[in-house]
Design an enzyme around this catalytic site. Structure first.
Site, PDB file in Angstrom:
ATOM      1  N   GLU A   1       0.813  -1.226   0.000  1.00 53.11           N
ATOM      2  CA  GLU A   1       0.000   0.000   0.000  1.00 53.11           C
ATOM      3  C   GLU A   1       0.848   1.278   0.000  1.00 53.11           C
ATOM      4  O   GLU A   1       0.665   2.159   0.836  1.00 53.11           O
ATOM      5  CB  GLU A   1      -0.984  -0.021   1.184  1.00 53.11           C
ATOM      6  CG  GLU A   1      -1.897  -1.245   1.127  1.00 53.11           C
ATOM      7  CD  GLU A   1      -2.815  -1.418   2.332  1.00 53.11           C
ATOM      8  OE1 GLU A   1      -2.814  -0.569   3.229  1.00 53.11           O
ATOM      9  OE2 GLU A   1      -3.525  -2.439   2.369  1.00 53.11           O
TER      10      GLU A   1
ATOM     11  N   ASN B   1       2.580  -5.049  -3.152  1.00 52.46           N
ATOM     12  CA  ASN B   1       1.155  -5.366  -2.997  1.00 52.46           C
ATOM     13  C   ASN B   1       0.358  -4.069  -2.824  1.00 52.46           C
ATOM     14  O   ASN B   1       0.823  -3.132  -2.175  1.00 52.46           O
ATOM     15  CB  ASN B   1       1.030  -6.234  -1.724  1.00 52.46           C
ATOM     16  CG  ASN B   1      -0.307  -6.931  -1.559  1.00 52.46           C
ATOM     17  OD1 ASN B   1      -0.804  -7.548  -2.507  1.00 52.46           O
ATOM     18  ND2 ASN B   1      -0.886  -6.861  -0.366  1.00 52.46           N
TER      19      ASN B   1
ATOM     20  N   HIS C   1     -10.082  -6.189  -2.761  1.00 53.68           N
ATOM     21  CA  HIS C   1     -11.216  -6.026  -1.843  1.00 53.68           C
ATOM     22  C   HIS C   1     -12.310  -5.345  -2.655  1.00 53.68           C
ATOM     23  O   HIS C   1     -12.315  -4.122  -2.818  1.00 53.68           O
ATOM     24  CB  HIS C   1     -10.815  -5.188  -0.627  1.00 53.68           C
ATOM     25  CG  HIS C   1      -9.786  -5.863   0.225  1.00 53.68           C
ATOM     26  ND1 HIS C   1     -10.063  -7.023   0.927  1.00 53.68           N
ATOM     27  CD2 HIS C   1      -8.486  -5.585   0.488  1.00 53.68           C
ATOM     28  CE1 HIS C   1      -8.974  -7.406   1.597  1.00 53.68           C
ATOM     29  NE2 HIS C   1      -8.002  -6.558   1.327  1.00 53.68           N
TER      30      HIS C   1
ATOM     31  N   GLU D   1      -5.816 -10.779  -1.600  1.00 54.97           N
ATOM     32  CA  GLU D   1      -6.712 -10.602  -0.431  1.00 54.97           C
ATOM     33  C   GLU D   1      -8.175 -10.567  -0.877  1.00 54.97           C
ATOM     34  O   GLU D   1      -8.964  -9.732  -0.402  1.00 54.97           O
ATOM     35  CB  GLU D   1      -6.372  -9.304   0.332  1.00 54.97           C
ATOM     36  CG  GLU D   1      -4.933  -9.214   0.781  1.00 54.97           C
ATOM     37  CD  GLU D   1      -4.582  -7.945   1.558  1.00 54.97           C
ATOM     38  OE1 GLU D   1      -5.489  -7.217   1.991  1.00 54.97           O
ATOM     39  OE2 GLU D   1      -3.371  -7.696   1.728  1.00 54.97           O
TER      40      GLU D   1
ATOM     41  N   ASP E   1     -11.928 -10.493  -1.473  1.00 54.01           N
ATOM     42  CA  ASP E   1     -13.274 -10.619  -0.899  1.00 54.01           C
ATOM     43  C   ASP E   1     -14.174  -9.682  -1.683  1.00 54.01           C
ATOM     44  O   ASP E   1     -13.695  -8.739  -2.338  1.00 54.01           O
ATOM     45  CB  ASP E   1     -13.333 -10.374   0.616  1.00 54.01           C
ATOM     46  CG  ASP E   1     -12.647  -9.106   1.107  1.00 54.01           C
ATOM     47  OD1 ASP E   1     -12.602  -8.102   0.363  1.00 54.01           O
ATOM     48  OD2 ASP E   1     -12.166  -9.114   2.256  1.00 54.01           O
TER      49      ASP E   1
END
Ligand code: G3I
Length: 316
Positions: A128, A170, A206, A235, A237
């Protein structure tokens, strides 16, 4: 059977889940990960504040336990994460000169990677580092260095510590913000051009049910692949209302299918990590009020239509 076996049969490396001793203490979580997963990523236990809360004072318990679980059960591991503005202990945030910060990054990366040397498939060396508008995110790292070279320090230290681990950059919202994606891709190319060892890019993913970014998700993966590194969905979802309508439930299944299909049709895409097993343990409701229902198993560990969508994506 199981998601990991299905995706491996189609030539990909893994389907994995985030986990930690807390979630693994629930046998339903543990059994699903054993049956459906081929990789685990520590949800919190390897973050800087967890593992080195004060300088040179390492707290290995939870991380060791997760690594032991993975090794005992033949699961790959993704290490997460070193250089990140969040979940960073105050003693690191307080550093205000480059020489000290350089040696602190080197020491942290070297100590953690050496302990788990040979056991970690890939590390999120940095996480990030961009704002959503594509600018460099403010952090102790970017502020003290004044440029991107904190990444050179971290990736070089990581390569030296465990030459066989893949080293990843990432980030999130790469599927959502074109400025962020463009600058992320350019940064990876620049790093590689100056000899910094970056082996993989992670797109957290996400996502939001019904979001227009999802039908074009494969375009994001294609852009990431232009870095000539391995692309990993790190990650995943897809959140919606915590009490979704039937149309949201069916849209979520379609959305999972699209994302997974995008990976299957992108040769650089190596594998997919889902950010949790059951909706019971997902991070979403505590951060986005009224939202949730983001994973493949509901709060009672029943498989959802999202699971069926995921399988359709593998077979697309
Ligand atoms: O362990 C403490 C506990 O002792 C304390 O009583 C409790 C009170 O709040 O907090 C517990 O710590 C929580 C920790 O999760 C472990 O459960 C933190 O408050 C909570 O903030 C932390 O949230 C994690 C979050 O990262 C922090 O940024 C989530 O579990 C984790 O899923 C989430 O994961 C991140 C990725 O690392 C990076 N990408 C985004 C993703 C979602 O935010």
């Amino acid at each position: 059977t199981g998601l990991d076996a299905l995706i491996k049969a189609k030539g990909k490396k893994y389907v994995g889940f985030c986990a930690d001793p807390g979630t693994l203490s629930n046998t339903q979580n543990q059994n699903i990960i054993k049956a459906e997963g081929g990789q685990v990523t520590p949800e919190n236990s390897m973050k800087w504040e967890s593992i080195e809360p004060s300088q040179n004072n390492y707290n290995w318990g939870n991380a060791d336990s997760l690594v032991n679980f993975a090794q005992t059960n033949g699961k790959m591991i993704r290490g997460h994460t070193f250089v990140w503005y969040s979940q960073l202990p105050q003693w690191v945030s307080n550093i205000n000169n480059k020489a000290t910060l350089t040696s602190v990054i080197q020491s942290h990366v070297n100590t953690v990677m050496t302990r788990y040397k040979g056991k970690i498939y890939a590390w999120d060396v940095a996480n990030e580092v961009f704002n959503d508008d594509g600018s460099r995110r403010s952090s102790v790292f970017s502020n003290v260095f004044g440029d991107w070279t904190f990444l050179d320090v971290a990736f070089n230290a990581a390569r030296a510590a465990d030459p066989n681990a893949k080293l990843c950059l990432n980030d999130y919202n790469l599927d959502y913000s074109s400025a962020k994606l463009t600058n992320f891709v350019q940064l990876v190319k620049d790093l590689k051009n100056r000899g910094v060892p970056v082996d993989c890019v992670g797109t957290q993913s996400h996502l939001i049910v019904g979001n227009s970014a999802i039908p074009s998700y494969k375009n994001t993966l294609d852009s990431l692949a232009t870095t000539n590194t391995e692309v990993q969905i790190t990650e995943l979802d897809i959140r919606t209302s915590s009490s979704p309508s039937s149309s949201q439930i069916s849209q979520q299944s379609t959305d999972y299918k699209n994302v997974v299909c995008g990976c299957m049709k992108t040769s650089a895409c190596a594998g997919i990590t889902i950010w949790g097993v059951s909706d019971k343990d997902s991070w979403i409701p505590s951060v986005f009020s009224g939202q949730g229902y983001a994973l493949l198993w509901d709060a009672n560990f029943n498989k959802k239509s999202a699971y069926t969508g995921f399988v359709s994506g593998i077979n697309c």
